[in-house]
Design a protein around this motif. Structure first.
Motif, PDB file in Angstrom:
ATOM      1  N   SER A   1      66.329 -13.711 -23.125  1.00 15.56           N
ATOM      2  CA  SER A   1      65.030 -14.358 -22.908  1.00 15.56           C
ATOM      3  C   SER A   1      65.210 -15.779 -22.370  1.00 15.56           C
ATOM      4  N   SER A   2      66.196 -16.500 -22.910  1.00 15.71           N
ATOM      5  CA  SER A   2      66.467 -17.857 -22.429  1.00 15.71           C
ATOM      6  C   SER A   2      66.906 -17.825 -20.973  1.00 15.71           C
TER       7      SER A   2
ATOM      8  N   TYR B   1      67.457 -13.060 -27.646  1.00 14.49           N
ATOM      9  CA  TYR B   1      67.135 -14.472 -27.441  1.00 14.49           C
ATOM     10  C   TYR B   1      67.891 -15.050 -26.246  1.00 14.49           C
TER      11      TYR B   1
ATOM     12  N   GLN C   1      65.039 -20.749 -27.107  1.00 13.22           N
ATOM     13  CA  GLN C   1      65.567 -19.376 -27.116  1.00 13.22           C
ATOM     14  C   GLN C   1      67.092 -19.394 -27.257  1.00 13.22           C
TER      15      GLN C   1
ATOM     16  N   THR D   1      66.186 -15.574 -18.805  1.00 15.30           N
ATOM     17  CA  THR D   1      65.051 -15.163 -17.971  1.00 15.30           C
ATOM     18  C   THR D   1      64.125 -16.351 -17.710  1.00 15.30           C
ATOM     19  N   GLN D   2      63.867 -17.127 -18.785  1.00 17.54           N
ATOM     20  CA  GLN D   2      62.991 -18.286 -18.636  1.00 17.54           C
ATOM     21  C   GLN D   2      63.597 -19.317 -17.684  1.00 17.54           C
ATOM     22  N   ARG D   3      64.891 -19.549 -17.820  1.00 15.21           N
ATOM     23  CA  ARG D   3      65.573 -20.524 -16.965  1.00 15.21           C
ATOM     24  C   ARG D   3      67.051 -20.144 -16.882  1.00 15.21           C
TER      25      ARG D   3
ATOM     26  N   HIS E   1      56.070 -23.098 -28.775  1.00 20.16           N
ATOM     27  CA  HIS E   1      56.919 -23.204 -27.580  1.00 20.16           C
ATOM     28  C   HIS E   1      57.487 -21.818 -27.244  1.00 20.16           C
ATOM     29  N   PRO E   2      56.610 -20.883 -26.892  1.00 22.12           N
ATOM     30  CA  PRO E   2      57.074 -19.493 -26.694  1.00 22.12           C
ATOM     31  C   PRO E   2      57.979 -19.314 -25.483  1.00 22.12           C
ATOM     32  N   ASN E   3      57.861 -20.167 -24.488  1.00 17.78           N
ATOM     33  CA  ASN E   3      58.637 -19.978 -23.251  1.00 17.78           C
ATOM     34  C   ASN E   3      59.697 -21.069 -23.064  1.00 17.78           C
ATOM     35  N   ASP E   4      60.146 -21.653 -24.160  1.00 18.77           N
ATOM     36  CA  ASP E   4      61.128 -22.729 -24.079  1.00 18.77           C
ATOM     37  C   ASP E   4      62.536 -22.140 -24.055  1.00 18.77           C
ATOM     38  N   ALA E   5      63.216 -22.314 -22.914  1.00 18.65           N
ATOM     39  CA  ALA E   5      64.554 -21.721 -22.749  1.00 18.65           C
ATOM     40  C   ALA E   5      65.553 -22.321 -23.722  1.00 18.65           C
TER      41      ALA E   5
END
Length: 419
Positions: A367-368, A364, A345, A370-372, A338-342
């Motif tokens: 990144s979270s 982290y 992260q 950024t993802q959402r 789950h590399p893109n799971d906000a």
């Protein structure tokens, strides 16, 4: 012809024999009443007695046959009344079905005395009185129904309970239904009404006790079963602290239990599919942590997330206070799948904070976000930057957090800022 000749011959023989007896066996009858006496020959007196007996016999039969017309008239009158009562009962039931409560009650009550099934009249009249709001009259008609028919307590009790539920007198209805359940534990209508009463008063323990029978007799469909079971165990989990603080006996273990014991027995008692339900897992893990079983909650969530991914469980995993280093190590293994799971992260950022990895936590969180973009991730970054002394970044993310949270709020009127 032969029969006639044979009869004449026999009659002559009997007459001759009887004449011979009268000659050979002399005798007499003497009857004396006061100063009067009557004397006659034995055989003549015997004939008189036989004739008198036959006359008395036929006279009694004549009198008895004269009695039968009165019985027939009475029976005819009774059948006529029953037929008329049946017609009135049918008419009353039609009125009841069409919602003409007042007339239905009047017709059904009048026909009850002559009806062959007065129970139907009284129960139907009670329903009609109930729908008019004449509750006292409905109760009186139910009492009349009990008097009219023996062995109908179950039927009368069911109608009584249903009327009480309609009036909102749920506790009284449940008292009636509990009595009926003891007498007929598997009666379908009793179980249906018990479910309704328990749900109305939010007696989730009561619902839990009858759920197996509701399912066994197919009294609720599959969808309702799923919704009801989930509601029951969710509410019972929420009530566990109050249950554990009282001396109430658990119907599962038949003893007093602590909060933790109550939680554990509910978890074991619930259907298998609910033990993998995310909402139930969240409630159970929170209860375990509340009762100082955080390690058990961590193992449960970790094993579940290894096979069934769920955002709420991931976020809950990051809030557990156990071995933060092992938690972070295991959670980072989920990144490969789950590399893109906000949410993951965000959880990794929180676990990094608990391990004092400030730089990793920052990465982290960013990144979270950024993802959402979310108010929660922005708030975590704002708090982290403030602690690191980066005031400008902290204020920026606090502002962003407020903006994101404001977007999630419903549109509602606000006071005008124009002055």
């Amino acid at each position: 012809m032969r029969k006639l000749i044979l009869f004449i011959v026999i009659a002559l023989a009997v007459g001759a024999l009887f004449g011979q007896l009268m000659i050979s066996v002399p005798g007499y009858w003497l009857v004396r009443v006061g100063d009067t006496s009557i004397q006659t020959s034995f055989w003549f007196g015997l004939v008189i007695i036989i004739v008198a007996t036959l006359v008395l016999y036929f006279l009694l039969r004549l009198l008895w046959s004269m009695r039968r017309p009165f019985q027939r008239i009475k029976s005819w009158n009774r059948r006529t009344r029953h037929r008329q009562a049946l017609k009135r009962t049918v008419s009353g039931l039609v009125e009841l079905a069409e919602g003409r409560w007042r007339h239905a009650e009047k017709v059904l009550t009048r026909a009850a005395d002559d009806s062959s099934v007065p129970l139907v009249n009284y129960l139907s009249a009670a329903i009609a009185a109930h729908y008019q709001g004449r509750f006292d009259q409905a109760d009186e008609l139910l009492r009349d129904a009990r008097v009219s028919t023996d062995g109908a307590d179950s039927a009368i009790g069911l109608i009584e309970a249903q009327l009480l539920l309609d009036r909102g007198k749920r506790e009284q209805a449940l008292a009636v239904l509990s009595r009926l359940e003891k007498e007929t534990p598997d009666h379908p209508q009793v179980l249906r009404l018990l479910k309704r009463g328990y749900v109305d008063v939010r007696d989730w323990e009561g619902v839990r006790t009858i759920l197996p029978r509701l399912k066994r007799f197919a009294l609720i469909d599959e969808q309702e079963t799923l919704e009801l079971e989930k509601t029951v165990y969710r509410e019972l989990f929420k009530q566990a602290p109050a249950f554990g603080a009282s001396t109430e006996i658990s119907s599962i273990s038949n003893r007093t239990v602590s909060e933790l014991e109550r939680v554990e027995e509910l978890w074991r008692d619930m259907p298998d599919y609910l033990r993998s339900d995310p909402d139930m897992l969240l409630l159970y893990s929170s209860a375990l942590e509340h009762n100082e079983r955080a390690e058990q909650a961590e193992q449960l969530l970790r094993k579940t997330l290894d096979h069934h991914w769920h955002a709420g469980l991931v976020l809950r995993y990051g809030l557990l206070d156990v071995n933060a280093q092992k938690q972070l190590k295991h959670a980072e293994q989920w990144l490969s799948q789950h590399p893109n799971d906000a949410d993951l992260q965000l959880t990794l950022g929180r676990l990094s904070l608990r391990n004092n990895y400030w730089g990793k936590a920052q990465q982290y969180f960013e990144s979270s976000n950024t993802q959402r973009p979310s108010g929660t991730a922005s708030a975590e970054l704002a708090r982290l930057y403030a602690s690191m002394g980066e005031t400008n970044k902290s204020q920026l993310f606090y502002k962003r957090s407020a903006e994101l949270l404001d977007r999630a709020l419903p549109e509602l009127p606000q006071p005008s800022q124009a002055r």
